[in-house]
Enzyme design. Structure first.
Site, PDB file in Angstrom:
ATOM      1  N   HIS A  21     -10.849   6.351  11.738  1.00 55.93           N
ATOM      2  CA  HIS A  21      -9.525   6.055  11.175  1.00 55.93           C
ATOM      3  C   HIS A  21      -8.478   6.780  12.017  1.00 55.93           C
ATOM      4  O   HIS A  21      -8.153   7.946  11.782  1.00 55.93           O
ATOM      5  CB  HIS A  21      -9.460   6.497   9.710  1.00 55.93           C
ATOM      6  CG  HIS A  21      -8.252   5.975   8.997  1.00 55.93           C
ATOM      7  ND1 HIS A  21      -8.312   5.207   7.855  1.00 55.93           N
ATOM      8  CD2 HIS A  21      -6.932   6.085   9.276  1.00 55.93           C
ATOM      9  CE1 HIS A  21      -7.096   4.885   7.456  1.00 55.93           C
ATOM     10  NE2 HIS A  21      -6.230   5.413   8.305  1.00 55.93           N
ATOM     11  N   ASP A 146      -4.246  -4.082  12.829  1.00 57.61           N
ATOM     12  CA  ASP A 146      -3.738  -3.724  11.513  1.00 57.61           C
ATOM     13  C   ASP A 146      -2.527  -4.568  11.127  1.00 57.61           C
ATOM     14  O   ASP A 146      -1.548  -4.644  11.877  1.00 57.61           O
ATOM     15  CB  ASP A 146      -3.318  -2.243  11.573  1.00 57.61           C
ATOM     16  CG  ASP A 146      -3.494  -1.547  10.244  1.00 57.61           C
ATOM     17  OD1 ASP A 146      -4.181  -2.105   9.390  1.00 57.61           O
ATOM     18  OD2 ASP A 146      -2.927  -0.461  10.072  1.00 57.61           O
ATOM     19  N   GLY A 178       0.200   0.136   5.264  1.00 53.71           N
ATOM     20  CA  GLY A 178       1.568  -0.020   4.764  1.00 53.71           C
ATOM     21  C   GLY A 178       1.656   0.301   3.286  1.00 53.71           C
ATOM     22  O   GLY A 178       0.839   1.048   2.750  1.00 53.71           O
ATOM     23  N   GLU A 208      -4.327   5.151  -1.495  1.00 52.24           N
ATOM     24  CA  GLU A 208      -3.632   6.199  -0.742  1.00 52.24           C
ATOM     25  C   GLU A 208      -2.385   6.568  -1.546  1.00 52.24           C
ATOM     26  O   GLU A 208      -2.269   7.665  -2.059  1.00 52.24           O
ATOM     27  CB  GLU A 208      -3.284   5.670   0.660  1.00 52.24           C
ATOM     28  CG  GLU A 208      -2.646   6.717   1.568  1.00 52.24           C
ATOM     29  CD  GLU A 208      -2.317   6.161   2.959  1.00 52.24           C
ATOM     30  OE1 GLU A 208      -2.352   4.936   3.146  1.00 52.24           O
ATOM     31  OE2 GLU A 208      -1.997   6.982   3.853  1.00 52.24           O
TER      32      GLU A 208
END
Ligand SMILES: [Zn+2]
Length: 341
Positions: A21, A146, A178, A208
């Site tokens: 990541h 992405d 995002g 997140e």
């Protein structure tokens, strides 16, 4: 084995690490930004301002949207295909210094489209730079394109089409990041189904800045094979069970979560509880240049903060090898190397 910090740090330095990541643009360090703006007067000032802002705030952001804004700005500092190539080369050299042997790097194709630039021209330069760096650094790189949740579905489909076109250049997955609150997973179900049909791996940042339902949606609606962050997973035992049963690894990035204000301190990160709950955890740096960290630092900070010893550091490293999209043979070779450290 209980050992002193410096011996543990040097053990970590020797681990053959895998980073799953990592955003290319968020890994452009100050020296690289200054290097690429050296001959561009207008850009030089913007780069210096951006760097000064990061340093004066100690790499902290007022909130998650403030961070997304800073990411957008750094993406504007990286202009031409040549700039992207330089950022790629410097990143791979940095990874080599940390003994990172394999990385799946996220390329913000969605941001390139937003800048109205050619994804193909820029990515060709990036892929060339990575290929050139591989033999002398020993770092193997694969790519994830992405899309940006809050840019909508048509935009995500454009990212998918670019990923499909550039598969032969090492693109192996479609991801999405995002603002989770402004881009619900259900909007993107079809795009991710198409990605799967094309043989691309599917990944998503989830849980997140939003709750555990976002993690469930990433797995069930997007077919995410790994979840980026998953910070809020423990708030719902059904989500924990889902991740465990389907063996979906979490890409954990603690410094990122602290710096974007999602948790107050490293000590508050649920990483040890994830391990206790039987989840597969990998450790990652996310946007290391924007958070003043590196993968090596994340390992050192995690061991210091949570009192991990060699075994846990090696487990985290092994998890990343297994959770990667390397071939079975590549995984076996790296695991054998890990066993010899
Ligand atoms: Zn990320």
């Amino acid at each position: 084995m209980i050992e002193n910090d410096s011996s543990l740090d040097s053990y970590i330095a020797r681990l053959p690490k895998v980073e799953l990541h990592l955003h290319l643009e968020g890994a452009a360090r100050p020296e690289t930004l200054l290097e690429l703006s050296a001959t561009k007067t207008g850009l030089r000032q913007k780069a210096e301002e951006w760097i000064a802002a990061r340093r004066s705030n100690h790499f902290r952001y007022a909130n998650f949207r403030d961070f997304l804004e800073a990411f957008k700005l750094v993406s504007l500092l990286i202009e031409t295909p040549g700039d992207y190539a330089l950022v790629t080369t410097r990143l791979i050299e940095w990874l080599a210094n940390q003994n990172v042997r394999y990385a799946e790097i996220t390329f913000a194709a969605g941001v390139v489209l937003w800048k109205k630039q050619s994804v193909d021209a820029i990515f060709e330069a990036v892929a060339d730079a990575a290929k050139k760096a591989e033999p002398h650094t020993g770092v193997k790189v694969r790519w994830i394109f992405d899309a940006i949740r809050h840019f909508g579905v048509d935009h995500a489909r454009e990212v998918l089409q670019a990923a499909a076109r550039l598969r032969s250049r090492g693109v192996m997955g479609l991801g999405i990041g995002g603002d989770e609150a402004r881009g619900h997973a259900k909007l993107f179900g079809d795009v991710f189904r198409e990605a799967r049909d094309l043989g691309l791996h599917c990944l998503a940042h989830a849980g997140e800045a939003c709750g555990p339902e976002s993690i469930r949606d990433a797995v069930e609606l997007l077919g995410a094979e790994r979840v980026g962050h998953g910070l809020t997973a423990l708030q719902d035992s059904n989500v924990v069970a889902l991740l465990r049963e389907r063996q979906i690894p979490l890409e954990v990035c603690p410094s990122s979560n602290v710096c974007t204000g999602l948790i107050a301190r490293w000590e508050d990160h649920p990483l040890p509880k994830f391990l206790d709950a039987g989840l597969t955890v990998t450790l990652n740096s996310d946007d290391p240049a924007m958070f003043g960290t590196s993968l090596q630092d994340e390992f050192v900070r995690a061991t210091n903060c949570f009192g991990f010893q060699r075994e846990t550091a090696a487990d985290l490293c092994r998890n990343a090898i297994r959770a990667s999209f390397m071939s079975a043979g590549e995984k076996q070779a790296l695991e054998a190397e890990l066993a010899r450290v």
